[in-house]
Every structure is written in structure tokens, then in C-alpha cells.
Design an enzyme around this catalytic site. Structure first.
Site, PDB file in Angstrom:
ATOM      1  N   CYS A  59     -10.674  -3.838  -4.081  1.00 42.09           N
ATOM      2  CA  CYS A  59      -9.603  -4.750  -4.530  1.00 42.09           C
ATOM      3  C   CYS A  59     -10.162  -6.110  -4.918  1.00 42.09           C
ATOM      4  CB  CYS A  59      -8.518  -4.861  -3.468  1.00 42.09           C
ATOM      5  SG  CYS A  59      -7.483  -3.381  -3.440  1.00 42.09           S
TER       6      CYS A  59
ATOM      7  N   GLU B 219       0.236   5.192   0.674  1.00 48.21           N
ATOM      8  CA  GLU B 219      -0.745   6.186   1.121  1.00 48.21           C
ATOM      9  C   GLU B 219      -0.354   7.583   0.634  1.00 48.21           C
ATOM     10  OE1 GLU B 219      -1.210   5.467   5.351  1.00 48.21           O
ATOM     11  OE2 GLU B 219      -2.347   3.629   4.931  1.00 48.21           O
ATOM     12  N   ASN B 220      -1.255   8.525   0.903  1.00 45.97           N
ATOM     13  CA  ASN B 220      -1.058   9.886   0.415  1.00 45.97           C
ATOM     14  C   ASN B 220      -1.653  10.850   1.424  1.00 45.97           C
ATOM     15  OD1 ASN B 220      -1.835  12.381  -1.349  1.00 45.97           O
ATOM     16  ND2 ASN B 220      -0.471  11.159  -2.615  1.00 45.97           N
ATOM     17  N   ALA B 221      -1.030  12.036   1.539  1.00 42.68           N
ATOM     18  CA  ALA B 221      -1.548  13.056   2.463  1.00 42.68           C
ATOM     19  C   ALA B 221      -2.975  13.442   2.098  1.00 42.68           C
ATOM     20  CB  ALA B 221      -0.635  14.287   2.440  1.00 42.68           C
TER      21      ALA B 221
ATOM     22  N   GLU C 223      -2.941  -4.612  -3.113  1.00 45.88           N
ATOM     23  CA  GLU C 223      -3.376  -5.459  -4.229  1.00 45.88           C
ATOM     24  C   GLU C 223      -3.325  -4.676  -5.540  1.00 45.88           C
ATOM     25  OE1 GLU C 223      -4.847  -4.899  -1.365  1.00 45.88           O
ATOM     26  OE2 GLU C 223      -6.047  -6.586  -0.671  1.00 45.88           O
TER      27      GLU C 223
ATOM     28  N   CYS D 265     -10.056  -5.357   0.464  1.00 44.65           N
ATOM     29  CA  CYS D 265     -11.197  -4.442   0.528  1.00 44.65           C
ATOM     30  C   CYS D 265     -12.112  -4.700  -0.679  1.00 44.65           C
ATOM     31  CB  CYS D 265     -10.726  -2.990   0.549  1.00 44.65           C
ATOM     32  SG  CYS D 265     -10.167  -2.365  -1.055  1.00 44.65           S
TER      33      CYS D 265
ATOM     34  N   CYS E 136      -4.077   0.640  -2.463  1.00 46.43           N
ATOM     35  CA  CYS E 136      -3.961  -0.625  -1.735  1.00 46.43           C
ATOM     36  C   CYS E 136      -2.831  -1.494  -2.304  1.00 46.43           C
ATOM     37  CB  CYS E 136      -5.254  -1.415  -1.822  1.00 46.43           C
ATOM     38  SG  CYS E 136      -6.586  -0.802  -0.782  1.00 46.43           S
TER      39      CYS E 136
ATOM     40  N   TYR F 281      -5.832  11.722   1.620  1.00 50.03           N
ATOM     41  CA  TYR F 281      -6.095  10.322   1.971  1.00 50.03           C
ATOM     42  C   TYR F 281      -6.734   9.469   0.877  1.00 50.03           C
ATOM     43  CZ  TYR F 281      -5.130  11.620   6.901  1.00 50.03           C
ATOM     44  OH  TYR F 281      -4.567  12.046   8.066  1.00 50.03           O
TER      45      TYR F 281
ATOM     46  N   ASN G  35       0.837  -1.199   0.000  1.00 47.08           N
ATOM     47  CA  ASN G  35       0.000   0.000   0.000  1.00 47.08           C
ATOM     48  C   ASN G  35       0.875   1.252   0.000  1.00 47.08           C
ATOM     49  OD1 ASN G  35       0.610  -0.833   2.677  1.00 47.08           O
ATOM     50  ND2 ASN G  35      -1.186   0.176   3.539  1.00 47.08           N
TER      51      ASN G  35
HETATM   52  N1  THU Z   1      -5.279  -1.781   2.571  1.00 45.49           N
HETATM   53  C1  THU Z   1      -4.722  -2.505   1.563  1.00 45.49           C
HETATM   54  O1  THU Z   1      -3.613  -2.218   1.105  1.00 45.49           O
HETATM   55  N2  THU Z   1      -5.418  -3.559   1.065  1.00 45.49           N
HETATM   56  C2  THU Z   1      -6.651  -3.934   1.507  1.00 45.49           C
HETATM   57  O2  THU Z   1      -7.290  -4.751   0.878  1.00 45.49           O
HETATM   58  C3  THU Z   1      -7.174  -3.368   2.755  1.00 45.49           C
HETATM   59  C4  THU Z   1      -6.584  -2.057   3.144  1.00 45.49           C
HETATM   60  C5  THU Z   1      -4.562  -0.621   3.062  1.00 45.49           C
HETATM   61  C6  THU Z   1      -5.181   0.697   2.659  1.00 45.49           C
HETATM   62  C7  THU Z   1      -4.624   1.628   3.712  1.00 45.49           C
HETATM   63  O3  THU Z   1      -3.354   2.086   3.267  1.00 45.49           O
HETATM   64  C8  THU Z   1      -4.444   0.744   4.925  1.00 45.49           C
HETATM   65  O4  THU Z   1      -4.532  -0.595   4.467  1.00 45.49           O
HETATM   66  C9  THU Z   1      -5.491   0.967   5.998  1.00 45.49           C
HETATM   67  O5  THU Z   1      -6.765   0.914   5.464  1.00 45.49           O
END
Ligand code: THU
Length: 148
Positions: free
Chosen positions: A105, A57-59, A68, A102, A66, A61, A55
Site C-alpha cells: 500500500c 477479505e476473502n476466503a 488503502e 503495508c 487492504c 486469503y 479492507n
Molecule cells: N490491512 C489493511 O487494510 N491495510 C494495511 O495497510 C495493513 C493491513 C488489512 C489487511 C487484512 O485484511 C488485515 O488488515 C490484517 O492484515
């Protein structure tokens, strides 16, 4: 490397251990300063190669990506178009919770996988549970709905 034309139900080239290890390496490289929830994913492609992602992330949000999605991007860039197995790894050792993909994904994986494709959900301490894609995303909409 195995034959890219091999049938998708051929025996896996990479043992589950190799996929889990790749997901662990990816998880360790995650960029997750906001959630502090690193996730790694590893895909066994149709060619037998492993494609990993984390994963990012970014400021801002919602712009975060993810693990995947990152792994799928690596897979497509490497020339694979089929997913034979997936490992997703997240959480803390021993916490027992399932870092299942999620909703978004699940749909992303659906594009390249089959209903019986295994999705192995892991913690840093190893395998916790295995699902099929169909279990995680029943009655899904996919390329076949558009005659692809
Ligand atoms: N996250 C994933 O990378 N994959 C998923 O299927 C569930 C959530 C990440 C997204 C975010 O960076 C962090 O987990 C918390 O939600």
C-alpha cells in the site's frame, strides 16, 4: 467543493478531524471476518473531496484487499488523481500500536502522492503518529521514473 485545479500545496479544505471521522466510518464497514482486524482509510484528494475505503477479505486469503487500496479505487472512480493527505485507522482503542500501511500500500499511495504527503496513522481513539510518505517509502520508484 473546492477547485480541482487548486495547487496541491493549497490549504486543506477538510480538517484532519474530517479525515479521521471518514476513516472511522469506513473501518466500521470493513469486511474482515478472517483476521478480525478491520482497517479504514480516508484520502484527501486534490479536489478537496474525501475518499474512503475499508479492507475486504476473502476466503482465498491472498485475494483480500487492504483499506488503502479500496480508498484509492474510490478516489480514481470519483475523478481525483492526487493524494493530499491520508488517514489509516486500525487496531483497538488504547493499544497504542501503529497500523502503518503495508509495503504494497505504500507503493500504491506513491503512485498518487508526493514525498511530503502526510500519512496519519490512527487508532479508533484518534491520531497516533504522522509520517511523510518519504519516511515510509524512501528512495521509491514512481511514475517519474518512467517519465510520467
Ligand atoms: N490491512 C489493511 O487494510 N491495510 C494495511 O495497510 C495493513 C493491513 C488489512 C489487511 C487484512 O485484511 C488485515 O488488515 C490484517 O492484515
Amino acid at each position: 467543493m473546492s477547485d480541482p485545479q487548486a495547487p496541491l500545496d493549497a490549504p486543506l479544505d477538510a480538517p484532519l478531524d474530517a479525515l479521521v471521522a471518514a476513516a472511522g466510518v469506513a473501518m466500521a464497514k470493513a469486511y474482515a471476518p478472517y483476521s478480525r482486524f478491520p482497517v479504514g482509510a480516508a484520502i484527501l484528494g486534490g479536489s478537496g473531496r474525501i475518499h474512503a475505503g475499508a479492507n475486504v477479505e476473502n476466503a482465498a486469503y491472498p485475494q483480500g484487499q487492504c483499506a488503502e487500496a479500496s480508498a484509492i479505487g474510490a478516489m480514481v472512480l470519483a475523478g481525483d488523481r492526487h493524494i493530499r493527505a491520508v488517514v489509516v485507522m486500525g487496531g483497538q482503542p488504547g493499544d497504542g500500536r501503529l497500523c502503518t500501511p503495508c509495503g504494497g500500500c505504500r507503493q500504491r499511495l506513491r503512485e498518487f502522492a508526493k514525498p511530503d504527503t502526510p500519512i496519519h496513522v490512527c487508532g479508533p481513539d484518534g491520531l497516533r503518529r504522522t509520517f511523510t510518505l518519504e519516511e515510509l517509502l524512501p528512495h521509491s520508484f514512481g511514475p517519474d521514473n518512467l517519465d510520467f
